[in-house]
Design an enzyme around this catalytic site. Sequence first.
Site, PDB file in Angstrom:
ATOM      1  N   ASP A   1       0.816  -1.207   0.000  1.00  0.00           N
ATOM      2  CA  ASP A   1       0.000   0.000   0.000  1.00  0.00           C
ATOM      3  C   ASP A   1       0.854   1.264   0.000  1.00  0.00           C
ATOM      4  O   ASP A   1       0.473   2.279  -0.593  1.00  0.00           O
ATOM      5  CB  ASP A   1      -0.923  -0.002   1.218  1.00  0.00           C
ATOM      6  CG  ASP A   1      -2.121  -0.929   1.036  1.00  0.00           C
ATOM      7  OD1 ASP A   1      -2.336  -1.408  -0.100  1.00  0.00           O
ATOM      8  OD2 ASP A   1      -2.834  -1.175   2.018  1.00  0.00           O
TER       9      ASP A   1
ATOM     10  N   ASP B   1      -3.525  16.371  21.339  1.00  0.00           N
ATOM     11  CA  ASP B   1      -2.319  16.144  20.553  1.00  0.00           C
ATOM     12  C   ASP B   1      -2.496  16.544  19.092  1.00  0.00           C
ATOM     13  O   ASP B   1      -1.547  16.973  18.440  1.00  0.00           O
ATOM     14  CB  ASP B   1      -1.909  14.673  20.624  1.00  0.00           C
ATOM     15  CG  ASP B   1      -1.260  14.321  21.954  1.00  0.00           C
ATOM     16  OD1 ASP B   1      -1.072  15.232  22.788  1.00  0.00           O
ATOM     17  OD2 ASP B   1      -0.941  13.134  22.156  1.00  0.00           O
TER      18      ASP B   1
ATOM     19  N   THR C   1      -9.280   2.744   7.590  1.00  0.00           N
ATOM     20  CA  THR C   1      -8.726   1.533   8.193  1.00  0.00           C
ATOM     21  C   THR C   1      -7.288   1.731   8.667  1.00  0.00           C
ATOM     22  O   THR C   1      -6.690   0.797   9.200  1.00  0.00           O
ATOM     23  CB  THR C   1      -8.753   0.363   7.187  1.00  0.00           C
ATOM     24  OG1 THR C   1      -8.019   0.741   6.013  1.00  0.00           O
ATOM     25  CG2 THR C   1     -10.179   0.015   6.796  1.00  0.00           C
ATOM     26  N   GLY C   2      -6.731   2.916   8.469  1.00  0.00           N
ATOM     27  CA  GLY C   2      -5.345   3.177   8.832  1.00  0.00           C
ATOM     28  C   GLY C   2      -5.211   3.869  10.178  1.00  0.00           C
ATOM     29  O   GLY C   2      -5.720   3.395  11.204  1.00  0.00           O
TER      30      GLY C   2
ATOM     31  N   SER D   1      -6.736   3.517  14.397  1.00  0.00           N
ATOM     32  CA  SER D   1      -5.901   3.365  15.591  1.00  0.00           C
ATOM     33  C   SER D   1      -6.204   4.419  16.647  1.00  0.00           C
ATOM     34  O   SER D   1      -5.877   4.220  17.825  1.00  0.00           O
ATOM     35  CB  SER D   1      -4.417   3.425  15.200  1.00  0.00           C
ATOM     36  OG  SER D   1      -4.040   4.738  14.837  1.00  0.00           O
TER      37      SER D   1
ATOM     38  N   ASN E   1      -5.349   8.600   1.794  1.00  0.00           N
ATOM     39  CA  ASN E   1      -5.685   7.993   3.081  1.00  0.00           C
ATOM     40  C   ASN E   1      -6.139   9.010   4.123  1.00  0.00           C
ATOM     41  O   ASN E   1      -7.269   8.983   4.577  1.00  0.00           O
ATOM     42  CB  ASN E   1      -4.489   7.209   3.642  1.00  0.00           C
ATOM     43  CG  ASN E   1      -4.403   5.820   3.069  1.00  0.00           C
ATOM     44  OD1 ASN E   1      -5.292   5.378   2.356  1.00  0.00           O
ATOM     45  ND2 ASN E   1      -3.319   5.125   3.374  1.00  0.00           N
ATOM     46  N   GLU E   2      -5.216   9.891   4.513  1.00  0.00           N
ATOM     47  CA  GLU E   2      -5.556  10.836   5.565  1.00  0.00           C
ATOM     48  C   GLU E   2      -4.583  11.999   5.613  1.00  0.00           C
ATOM     49  O   GLU E   2      -3.504  11.968   5.017  1.00  0.00           O
ATOM     50  CB  GLU E   2      -5.585  10.161   6.949  1.00  0.00           C
ATOM     51  CG  GLU E   2      -4.221   9.870   7.554  1.00  0.00           C
ATOM     52  CD  GLU E   2      -3.580   8.605   7.068  1.00  0.00           C
ATOM     53  OE1 GLU E   2      -2.394   8.686   6.647  1.00  0.00           O
ATOM     54  OE2 GLU E   2      -4.227   7.550   7.091  1.00  0.00           O
TER      55      GLU E   2
END
Length: 270
Positions: free
Chosen positions: A45, A150, A161-162, A166, A122-123
């Site tokens: 990926d 933070d 999903t990344g 989390s 992704n982000e």
Amino acid sequence: MRVGIVSNDSEKSVALVKQFRETALQAGLTLDNKNPDVVVTVGGDGTLLSAFHRYAHLLNQVRFVGVHTGHLGFYTDWRDYEIEELVQSLVRDKGESVSYPLLDVSAIYQGRKEPAHFLALNESTIKRLDGTMVCDVYIKDEFFERFRGDGMCISTPTGSTGYNKSVGGAVIHPRINALQIAEIASINNRVFRTLSSPMIIPTDEWLTLRPVTSEGFVLTIDHLTSSEKNIVELSYRVAKERIHFARYRHTHFWNRVEAGFIGANKQNDL
């Protein structure tokens, strides 16, 4: 059919690229990294992310295909032992594709008239280097909350999903055109309060972050990282552009999620 190739530098990927080149040329395909119709990535990926940013200016004409040489990825459909089958699919190509939403990031800096624009597959995250990040959060230009913590993670459905997952974000199916914002270690007590929950923003709305302090930030766009100064405002929305994958085969999204996060453990529990 013009085919570009992007790979990582692992020994396995380098050998696989050589095999792919030879097989593709024998099949009559044209190898062209400057103006491809399809970009084949060999690695994982992360390799596909690199290819996406390399060809971000050609998203309207380029489709991507991923070959994974390690663990199963969310963007890679082909295995290392399927090169001949992949080449034959490229030869028989009829324009098959599936597209996913992208994230549009706009940054306004002090002293600059025009905002800087970025695309993320992704982000994007924003964090403070040396202390608590404090910023005002707006949705469709209406004040929502003052965040302390933070940082923030803003993700696409495929990126959900990344890092988003989390930090407690939801997993979103990529057919949903939306973006998601998840707080990173927010401060919540009797004095300072935030929603302290991920939020899903629809395609006709947008998110704006206005930091109280303009210095000392780290901004990420996918795997790209930069230290930022003089940030006045960051805006996020579902991009007009989309990424297109040449899907000669299609692994169901939830099968990818199951394989990536449950897999063998589920079998052991039965």
